[in-house]
Design a protein around this motif. Sequence first.
Motif: not given
Length: 298
Positions: A284-298
Amino acid sequence: MRVFVTGASGFIGSAVTRELLAAGHEVLGLARSDRSAEAVKAAGAEVHRGDLNDLDSLRRGAEAADGVAHLAFIHDFTNLTVSGEADLRAIEAMGEVLDGTGKPLVVTSGLLTAPGQVATEDQPADPASPAKHRHASEFATLALAERGVRASVLRLPPSVHGEGDYGFVPMFIDAAREKGVSAMVGDGSNQWAAVHRLDAARLFRLTLEAAPAGVRLHAIGDEGVPFHEIAQTIGRGLGVPVVNVAPEKATDRFGWLGRFASVDMRASAALTRKLLDWRPEQPALIPDLEAGHYFRKA
């Protein structure tokens, strides 16, 4: 089945392409640039050059296929009316060659019901919807069902998430990183429906394979995620505080994203799940956010 996929190299379209190929289908992928063509080819699909404004190319692609999955859209948020008009012309062009063939046409849409309620598949497009620029496209698609096309509309929620997402959630993450705070409008009690892109891709395949003509379908994993949960998860991911923004200040804080930050857009997929035996399997959305990949800088 040989499927013509518009938007085949995009975030969702690339997942649809891989899903179709893995299921044994062939894919003819629309590509408007060399970079897109390389991505389509690398996925194992055949390249078809063109874009949404090249109507002859769209007609040829649809004519060369056993079915069409239309995912391409010009995401120009400065003039979504013009983008919607281009989408309508594209659907009408492909519909011309599919007329009377019985072939499937799946057209991507947004949640076109009024905010503040749980959207269901049996609700027609509402003028109060934030995605009203897609209204004409949805009506035109469903009209094709009366002309011998197995046409259906697949509505997507505000967040289609997963690795490589460049939609609304990453935009809010970028804003929080830039300003040093993660913000929500009011108390953040408004909710967003969401779905993982791999679950959405599987639904596109099932729709092409088995959906009857003239149906609206919902790709919904999370029926509603409170925006304060999204803002708080972004705050934790970036290590920044979470703040509340008064509704009248939403545009000052978020710019054109302010409307989306405050909209309440929940949705059900009960009819879709029953019709096609589709069940979301990805995070789901929140677990996907909590996985960390959204916060990696390009």
